[in-house]
Motif scaffolding. Structure first.
Motif, PDB file in Angstrom:
ATOM      1  N   ASP A  95       0.832  -1.209   0.000  1.00 13.77           N
ATOM      2  CA  ASP A  95       0.000   0.000   0.000  1.00 13.77           C
ATOM      3  C   ASP A  95       0.861   1.251   0.000  1.00 13.77           C
ATOM      4  O   ASP A  95       0.568   2.232  -0.687  1.00 13.77           O
ATOM      5  CB  ASP A  95      -0.920   0.012   1.227  1.00 13.77           C
ATOM      6  CG  ASP A  95      -2.087  -0.953   1.052  1.00 13.77           C
ATOM      7  OD1 ASP A  95      -2.284  -1.427  -0.102  1.00 13.77           O
ATOM      8  OD2 ASP A  95      -2.781  -1.233   2.044  1.00 13.77           O
ATOM      9  N   ARG A  96       1.921   1.214   0.805  1.00 12.86           N
ATOM     10  CA  ARG A  96       2.783   2.399   0.874  1.00 12.86           C
ATOM     11  C   ARG A  96       3.398   2.696  -0.491  1.00 12.86           C
ATOM     12  O   ARG A  96       3.439   3.847  -0.933  1.00 12.86           O
ATOM     13  CB  ARG A  96       3.923   2.170   1.885  1.00 12.86           C
ATOM     14  CG  ARG A  96       3.508   2.330   3.328  1.00 12.86           C
ATOM     15  CD  ARG A  96       4.656   1.953   4.256  1.00 12.86           C
ATOM     16  NE  ARG A  96       5.733   2.940   4.238  1.00 12.86           N
ATOM     17  CZ  ARG A  96       6.940   2.735   4.794  1.00 12.86           C
ATOM     18  NH1 ARG A  96       7.218   1.566   5.362  1.00 12.86           N
ATOM     19  NH2 ARG A  96       7.845   3.674   4.754  1.00 12.86           N
ATOM     20  N   THR A  99       0.679   3.937  -2.901  1.00 14.10           N
ATOM     21  CA  THR A  99       0.243   5.303  -2.596  1.00 14.10           C
ATOM     22  C   THR A  99       1.265   6.316  -3.094  1.00 14.10           C
ATOM     23  O   THR A  99       0.915   7.311  -3.740  1.00 14.10           O
ATOM     24  CB  THR A  99       0.042   5.476  -1.076  1.00 14.10           C
ATOM     25  OG1 THR A  99      -0.955   4.556  -0.655  1.00 14.10           O
ATOM     26  CG2 THR A  99      -0.380   6.894  -0.734  1.00 14.10           C
ATOM     27  N   SER A 100       2.528   6.058  -2.788  1.00 13.21           N
ATOM     28  CA  SER A 100       3.548   7.031  -3.204  1.00 13.21           C
ATOM     29  C   SER A 100       3.660   7.118  -4.719  1.00 13.21           C
ATOM     30  O   SER A 100       3.769   8.208  -5.283  1.00 13.21           O
ATOM     31  CB  SER A 100       4.906   6.690  -2.585  1.00 13.21           C
ATOM     32  OG  SER A 100       4.944   7.163  -1.254  1.00 13.21           O
ATOM     33  N   ARG A 102       1.323   6.465  -6.856  1.00 14.10           N
ATOM     34  CA  ARG A 102       0.110   7.146  -7.344  1.00 14.10           C
ATOM     35  C   ARG A 102       0.262   8.650  -7.172  1.00 14.10           C
ATOM     36  O   ARG A 102      -0.042   9.442  -8.072  1.00 14.10           O
ATOM     37  CB  ARG A 102      -1.117   6.649  -6.581  1.00 14.10           C
ATOM     38  CG  ARG A 102      -2.362   7.489  -6.802  1.00 14.10           C
ATOM     39  CD  ARG A 102      -3.607   6.838  -6.222  1.00 14.10           C
ATOM     40  NE  ARG A 102      -3.531   6.566  -4.781  1.00 14.10           N
ATOM     41  CZ  ARG A 102      -3.781   7.475  -3.847  1.00 14.10           C
ATOM     42  NH1 ARG A 102      -4.126   8.704  -4.177  1.00 14.10           N
ATOM     43  NH2 ARG A 102      -3.686   7.155  -2.569  1.00 14.10           N
TER      44      ARG A 102
ATOM     45  N   ASP B 586      -2.826  12.019   1.762  1.00 10.60           N
ATOM     46  CA  ASP B 586      -2.036  11.472   0.656  1.00 10.60           C
ATOM     47  C   ASP B 586      -0.735  12.253   0.462  1.00 10.60           C
ATOM     48  O   ASP B 586       0.321  11.681   0.192  1.00 10.60           O
ATOM     49  CB  ASP B 586      -2.840  11.501  -0.646  1.00 10.60           C
ATOM     50  CG  ASP B 586      -3.767  10.291  -0.776  1.00 10.60           C
ATOM     51  OD1 ASP B 586      -3.620   9.365   0.044  1.00 10.60           O
ATOM     52  OD2 ASP B 586      -4.606  10.286  -1.683  1.00 10.60           O
TER      53      ASP B 586
END
Lengths: 321, 623, 542
Positions: A95-96, A99-100, A102, B586
């Protein structure tokens, strides 16, 4: 025949380097000392997106889209530059990581024109679910030269209702190059190619800082007043179409650029005796672009102004028909 | 190298300013007069250019100081002298806020409008605009806002820069309405040298508190006299270090359990040992005096008021880590500290405490002071090394770490000022005494910079482990007895602490347990009158301004973070965009996880902590 | 000296050298991508010396530039040699095992003391000594040159003087150490490889060897000439003697490219019959009785070329031929047919395969392998052989293979065109980055770098002559006079001037140059012309 060589032998061949075992997404992989995590990922067929990485340039690890998670590391690490170490456990789809990646794609897509950045980039944007529109509508483009005059440590703080971008008019100050910095993701490749990794001319550098950082000549002088020698090696490494030969830019502007109709033929430069390989991109029996293969040891993708642009005499013969 | 240098010729003034730093040109090829021999021989090449590149920033400073900007002709001359490409030199110059690449006025005021001064006295812009017009003018006197100048205890400050042979640099603090009036009235007749020296506010000393260690000489010992320094215990630590030898010093540091004060809390003894043992030579040591974290002024007070201490401490670092050359990198906004440190180093050199045979040890060590030029990022250790090397102050990816590949790619011991001064304390008082102060894990004392709405702003030294409440009480609590809204702890890269969290233990482990950080010891006290969203936007603006721009998360992420804060401010009047909270989360994730360096990794820390504590209007309900 | 003519090293090796000497070569502009490899060497820590009358853009990368007087190369090389010998830095083991003639050579260079070297070359003695010591002491040293060495009437001796240095120090025949003559044109090396030399068959096989000739005669079914032919300068002399009456010129433009243009032009006019096969109607073609429109070899036909590192590489047709133009091979076959010989129409690969069957050093280079390996460096004896990165490893073999390499003592002779009060300045010539030779090809693209031909002068000479940038001057040599605007170039010292011959239509530089040629190689003395420069009155300029 034995050769007695008084000094060290050739650079160490890969086969003599120490082997390193690690895991990528749980799969064991063996690489050689000096190889990077990106090498390891590619070896097991795990795709890692990259933007600022190029085989012929020293990794600068600035785009951060290639980050992976290494067990025990506080932050994510750039796979393009991080050397593999024995026993490393690498995750590329956590996930990390997702996320980064993305967010990197989203931050770029919301601030830079990526329309010529290639199919891979568009695919990654879709795959990672990057949404440039989350950041609001794009702000109006800057006037010509405005971003080049930005002073470090100072900027106008807006109302946040539109998303700042690097959009600005394209620069065209000579007959061979177009520089459209609306498309610049600041990957440093052009700077590296113009600088120590290849050409060593240093006509351009990163100037300014923060969101105002940009590729610039000294005092933003035009290329004809700069140290530029028009080797085109910056254009050859630009991944987003920010740097483009005018021949290509003009055909694109006319809507006539069509890579499906282009044939690429490898030959040797007609000028000096170095023997640079040329790739002639021919559309309708006309050379529309000249490149050199990255994987050829003579050029590593680089050419000089004659090899890059000196083909026109052949066209002129046709025009004279 | 084959360069194409800008065709604008340098003026005689520009040449003399640059020559004053670089010496006279060695040949016609290096910018001097062409002699007959120049037609038959020239020395140049890559190695020579690389070896001289570290002189770039001093040469750019020389131009800025003399003509008020890094002019085209001047830059060209610097490039000819250093065999460096103009685009590269421009790239460096344009990364620093204190170097102008367009003509500027003769006198420029850089006026602090950062968090601590804002919390104390508000936005200085309206009054300055009324007095001097809009920012960035080219008249004889102009002004521009500045990030924290490190005089936070005064609540306002201005760095005054005057170009020319009769020019100079000085800080005015406080920079209140009366001072502004005086300076504006003087206009370009202003004599920078004649400006009064700002004071340091150290309330504990005024009270005669005997417990201070690092601050014990501040305000009590003549800063210009090496004899006075020695009489006050100075150079005892160096004597002890020479006796102990490198292994002994390192053992003392390990026994003292000294942790680095720069932010990472890495054990100093281990770091020094790593450098000392590295077989690659030469080694370098560097003092990081690029104090720039908003709200921080501790190093400044020590450097201005106990300058010999850092010279001594860096000498010990050099002898212990096997370096013969040290660099003292001082932020460009500290002209008074620069004068005093320069004087201290010269005095030490004259006494044989720097140079060929340090204190009769048979060992060689000397140091050079390098002035920063207005870049918070240069306080990041690898960016600092790049800055010394004459490169853009961009952080390097780690690993490799400076202990292996540091300055000029050599093993380098780089330490923050407070850490280095703690080394003096360890050696003079002994490791046992040091370790007995503080908590078992966080030994020794720590400096805290109290500013904002606090009754007695100033620099405080307390044992690690002291509670935040106790520290606040020592400073007389919130000014005017108003209610505490929050404390910004650790700086712009730190976080907020609410009034209900004052029992926080000020130790590395205590802060970590509370999800906070001691950072650089910043304690900005915010009462109920301070608009936190405005303050947060200033913090976001700070990171957006100070990002080097190298990596995408930080370059674009800090811009987007500022935009969210701006929208939230506007949102009070209009509608708040949906999803702002998710967006901030985010941004926090990508900044924290994927940025190259500590700046990006902490750029969202304050905002995130404020959101988490419900301190941001409009975001309390988890929108 | 060593046999087949070609650079002994690969570009790759310069990246791993400890010392690089660039002698009479402005590779930064004339061979830019070779210079990339050199730059990698510098970035890997190599030290560099540049020897050139001008402090060129290449020379600016050198740790030390030795600005010798034009034409004093042999003096400098001999001084370096004596210093190496006297400093005890000779690689005695290599000299003993792999060379002959050392004693005679040592005696010959003995008069070249550092002081004498300084007197003749103008380069300070201590810098000459530094080069000598660094070259001798380097683990790996590359000695590279271009036309600054070969466009002199002493061309061959200049090359020998440099080769002597490599023998003295053992800097040849092993990885990283070698001699690198950079070829000025994309297939100068290949032309030699293919036997376009007056005394060689393809593969540097001697035409005067019975055994070799017999092999070719058997393969071609014809009796071949027993004697060597003429090189270019000899041909022009033969025309002037009216001994040579017809000339077939393929892809050359001698009127613009030969030193002493007027003499070349007059000679060609004397011929009974001139055929020119070219892609352009050059000034030479304008004189021709028959012009055969040809193809651009690297864009419009298939074949191979050989680079300066002996790498044979494929060229490929990318464009259809314009108008009546035909491929060179086509023209030659058609011509043969008209002369009564039916050669058919072999493909380029078929011609190449015939070559491979006759030239042992090319034997292993099938088209397939050239494709797969990205070119192959000769020699490549069979289809298992990878090609050789460097030549003359045999000299280091234990025991040595083949004959030893001889030292050749060479005498310094000053340039023929003497400097006198009447012609006090030295004019030398060269290339600019964006242009090439007579500009026939590079004239086709609009380079932002291009500026018209100028007489480049030192700022001091500009001042002495009282001229400023762009002022037009008359340049007079013992052969003729032209006019050109002046341009200040600090790379030049007082007394030294520079021109190119990229723009013959505007400025006929070769009106000035000498055509005294080296008797051994036939190369003309482009690099050393005595001139006088005069300011023109403003009204003349108009």
């Amino acid at each position: 025949m034995t050769i007695t060589s008084p000094t060290a032998a050739d650079p160490t061949p890969v086969s003599l380097r120490r082997r390193i075992e690690l895991s990528v997404d749980g799969q064991p992989v063996t690489v050689h000392e000096g190889d990077t995590l990106l090498d390891a990922c590619r070896q097991v067929g795990v795709e890692v997106p990259t933007l600022c990485f190029l085989e012929t340039l020293a990794p600068v690890n600035v785009c951060r889209v290639c980050v992976v998670e290494v067990e025990g590391s506080r932050t994510l690490v750039p796979s393009c530059s991080r050397k593999a170490e024995p026993g490393m456990s690498v995750q590329t789809a956590s996930d990390r990581v997702r996320t980064s990646r993305r967010m990197v794609l989203e931050l770029l897509a919301s601030s830079v024109d990526l329309s010529l950045a290639g199919d891979d980039v568009q695919r990654w944007i879709a795959e990672y679910g990057a949404r440039a529109d989350r950041h609001g509508p794009a702000a109006a483009p800057a006037a010509a030269g405005e971003r080049d005059r930005a002073r470090p440590g100072h900027h106008h703080v807006g109302d946040g209702l539109s998303a700042a971008t690097v959009h600005q008019p394209a620069k065209r100050d000579n007959e061979l190059y177009q520089r459209d910095y609306s498309r610049c993701i600041l990957c440093y490749k052009c700077v590296e190619a113009c600088g120590e990794d290849a050409q060593n001319t240093f006509a351009i550098a990163v100037a300014g800082r923060g969101f105002d950082a940009r590729i610039s000549t000294e005092f933003d002088v035009g290329l004809p007043d700069s140290a530029c020698v028009y080797c085109g090696n910056c254009i050859a490494v630009c991944p987003t179409g920010a740097l483009m030969f005018t021949s290509e830019a003009d055909l694109r502007a006319e809507g006539a650029w069509d890579e499906d109709r282009q044939q690429v033929t490898r030959t040797v430069c007609p000028y000096c005796g170095v023997g640079c390989n040329l790739e002639l991109h021919v559309q309708d029996n006309t050379i529309v672009k000249v490149t050199s293969p990255l994987d050829h040891e003579v050029t590593s993708g680089n050419l000089c102004v004659k090899g890059r642009f000196g083909f026109q005499f052949a066209q002129a013969r046709r025009a004279a028909d | 190298m084959d360069l194409r240098v800008t065709r604008v010729p340098a003026t005689a003034d520009e040449r003399s300013a640059v020559d004053a730093v670089l010496g006279e040109p060695e040949s016609g090829w290096a910018g001097g007069e062409r002699a007959a021999v120049d037609g038959h021989v020239a020395f140049g090449g890559l190695r020579r250019a690389e070896e001289r590149r570290h002189l770039l920033l001093p040469a750019l400073h020389a131009l800025q100081d003399r003509v008020g900007w890094v002019s085209e002709g001047g830059l060209g001359y610097v490039c000819t002298r250093l065999d460096l490409a103009p685009a590269v030199a421009y790239g460096v110059a344009s990364a620093y806020a204190l170097l102008a690449t367009e003509p500027a006025g003769q006198v420029v005021l850089h006026v602090c409008d950062d968090v601590a001064c804002r919390a104390a006295t508000g936005d200085p812009a309206p009054l300055l605009e009324a007095n001097l017009g809009p920012t960035g003018g080219t008249g004889p006197v102009s002004w521009q806002p500045s990030p924290c100048l490190g005089y936070c205890e005064h609540g306002s400050a201005a760095l005054v820069l005057r170009a020319g042979t009769d020019g100079g640099r000085a800080t005015v603090a406080p920079f209140d309405v009366a001072r502004q009036g005086e300076l504006v009235a003087l206009g370009d007749r202003l004599d920078v040298q004649a400006l009064p020296t700002p004071l340091a506010l150290v309330p504990q000393l005024e009270r005669g508190d005997p417990s201070v260690r690092l601050l014990r000489r501040v305000g009590r010992v003549d800063v210009a006299s090496i004899d006075a320094y020695r009489a006050a215990g100075g150079y005892e630590a160096l004597r002890r270090a020479v006796e102990l030898g490198p292994a002994g010093v390192i053992a003392e540091l390990k026994d003292a359990k000294l942790l680095g004060r720069g932010g990472a809390a890495f054990p100093t003894g281990v770091k020094w040992e790593t450098v000392a043992r590295n077989p690659r030579r030469p080694h370098y040591v560097v003092a990081n005096a690029d104090e720039s974290e908003p709200g921080t002024f501790k190093d400044r007070v020590l450097l201005e008021h106990d300058p010999f201490a850092l010279v001594e401490a860096l000498t010990i670092a050099g002898l212990t880590m096997g370096a013969e050359q040290g660099f003292l990198y001082l932020r460009g906004e500290y002209p008074l500290a620069e004068q005093r440190l320069t004087h201290a180093a010269e005095a030490a050199r004259r006494r044989g405490l720097l140079g060929e045979d340090v204190m009769g040890s048979g060992l060689r060590f000397d140091l050079e002071l390098r002035r920063g030029a207005g870049a918070y990022i240069a306080g990041e250790e690898t960016a600092l090394l790049n800055s010394i090397e004459g490169r853009r102050p961009e952080p390097r990816n780690k690993p490799p770490f400076p202990a292996d590949h540091g300055l000029f790619d050599r093993p380098t011991g780089i330490n923050n000022v407070e850490t280095l001064l703690c080394v003096l304390d360890v050696l003079t008082g002994g490791s046992a005494a040091f370790a007995s102060t503080g908590t078992p894990q966080s030994t020794g004392t720590r400096l805290f910079c109290l500013s904002g709405k606090v009754a007695s702003p100033g620099l405080y030294e307390v044992p690690l482990g002291t509670s935040l409440r106790s520290l606040l009480e020592q400073a007389g609590g919130v000014a005017d007895g108003r209610p505490l809204q929050a404390i910004l702890l650790g700086g712009a890269a730190g976080g907020f602490v609410g009034p209900d969290e004052l029992d926080l233990e000020l130790s590395f482990e205590g802060a970590r347990a509370a999800g906070a950080t001691l950072g650089s010891g910043v304690v900005v006290v915010l009462d109920d009158t301070v608009d936190l969203t405005v303050l947060l936007r200033r913090i976001a603006q700070f990171f957006r301004d100070e990002s080097c721009g190298q990596c995408v998360p930080c370059r674009v992420g800090t811009q987007r973070q500022e935009e969210v804060l701006a929208r939230l401010l506007a949102g009070r009047a209009g509608g708040v965009l949906a999803g702002e909270r998710a967006l901030l989360a985010d941004l926090d994730a990508v900044l924290r996880d994927a940025s190259i360096c500590g700046l990006g990794q902490t750029a969202s820390a304050a905002v995130t902590s404020a959101v988490r504590r419900g301190l941001v209007a409009g975001l309390q309900e988890g929108s | 000296m060593f046999g087949a003519g070609g650079g002994t090293s690969s570009y790759e090796e310069i990246e791993h050298a400890d010392l690089i000497v660039l002698w009479g070569s402005n590779a930064r502009e004339a061979h830019p991508i070779f210079f990339h490899h050199l730059l990698k060497g510098l970035r890997n820590g190599a030290k560099m010396y540049a020897v050139d009358p001008r402090r060129t853009s290449s020379a600016q990368w050198a740790d030390a530039w030795l600005g010798l007087d034009v034409g004093s190369d042999i003096a400098l090389a001999n001084t370096i040699a004596r210093e190496i010998i006297h400093a005890g830095l000779v690689n005695t083991e290599f000299v003993a095992r792999a060379t002959t003639g050392f004693d005679e050579y040592a005696a010959d260079v003995e008069r070249w003391t550092l002081d004498e070297g300084e007197r003749v070359t103008g380069v300070p003695a201590e810098v000459i000594a530094a080069l000598a010591h660094d070259y001798a002491r380097a683990g790996r040293a590359q000695l590279c040159w271009t036309l600054g060495i070969t466009e002199h009437h002493t061309a061959t001796d200049n090359v020998l003087a440099l080769c002597n240095l490599s023998l003295l120090t053992g800097h040849v025949g092993r990885y990283g150490s070698g001699l690198v003559p950079l070829r000025g044109q994309n297939n100068v090396q290949g032309g030699g490889d293919m036997g376009a030399l007056p005394n060689k068959f393809p593969g540097f096989q001697d035409v005067e060897s019975e055994e070799i000739r017999a092999k070719f005669e058997a393969r071609w079914g014809r009796t071949l000439h027993r004697e060597r032919g003429w090189h270019l300068a000899q041909m022009f002399e033969a025309i002037e003697r009216r001994e040579l009456r017809a000339l077939y010129v393929l892809g050359e433009n001698p009127i613009d490219s030969e030193a002493d243009t007027r003499r070349a032009s007059a000679a060609l006019g004397e011929l009974d019959h001139l055929v020119v096969q070219d892609i352009f109607l050059t000034r030479t073609a304008e004189l021709a009785d028959v012009v055969l429109p040809a193809s651009v070899s690297t864009f419009e036909s298939d074949g191979t070329v050989t680079s300066s590192e002996r790498r044979v590489q494929r060229t490929r047709r990318a464009l259809a031929l314009p108008g009546d133009a035909r491929e060179d091979l086509d023209i030659l076959c058609a011509l043969a047919a008209r002369l009564g010989h039916d050669w058919g129409r072999p493909t380029a690969e078929e011609v190449w395969d015939e070559l491979r069957s006759l030239s042992p050093m090319h034997a292993g280079m099938s088209y397939r392998r050239l494709e797969e390996l990205g070119g192959i460096q000769w020699p490549c004896w069979d289809e298992e052989h990878p090609g050789d990165k460097f030549l003359h490893g045999r000299l280091w073999a234990e025991p040595r293979e083949g004959p030893p390499a001889p030292f050749f003592a060479v005498e310094w002779v000053p340039p023929i065109d003497e400097l006198t009060d009447e012609f006090p300045m030295r004019l030398t010539t060269g290339r600019r980055l964006d242009s090439y030779n007579t500009g026939v090809q590079t004239g086709g693209y609009r380079s932002p770098l291009r500026r018209p031909e100028t007489l480049d002068l030192s700022p001091e000479d500009m001042g002495r002559l009282g001229v400023k940038e762009g002022d037009v001057v008359r340049i007079t040599s013992r052969r003729g006079a032209i006019t050109a605007p002046v341009h200040a170039d600090p790379a030049l010292r007082p007394g030294l001037a520079f021109m190119t011959f990229h723009f013959p239509d505007e400025t006929e530089t070769n009106v000035l140059t000498r055509d005294d040629w080296d008797p051994k190689s036939g190369t003309a003395e482009f690099k050393a012309t005595a001139i006088r420069v005069e300011r023109l009155a403003a009204e003349v300029v108009g």
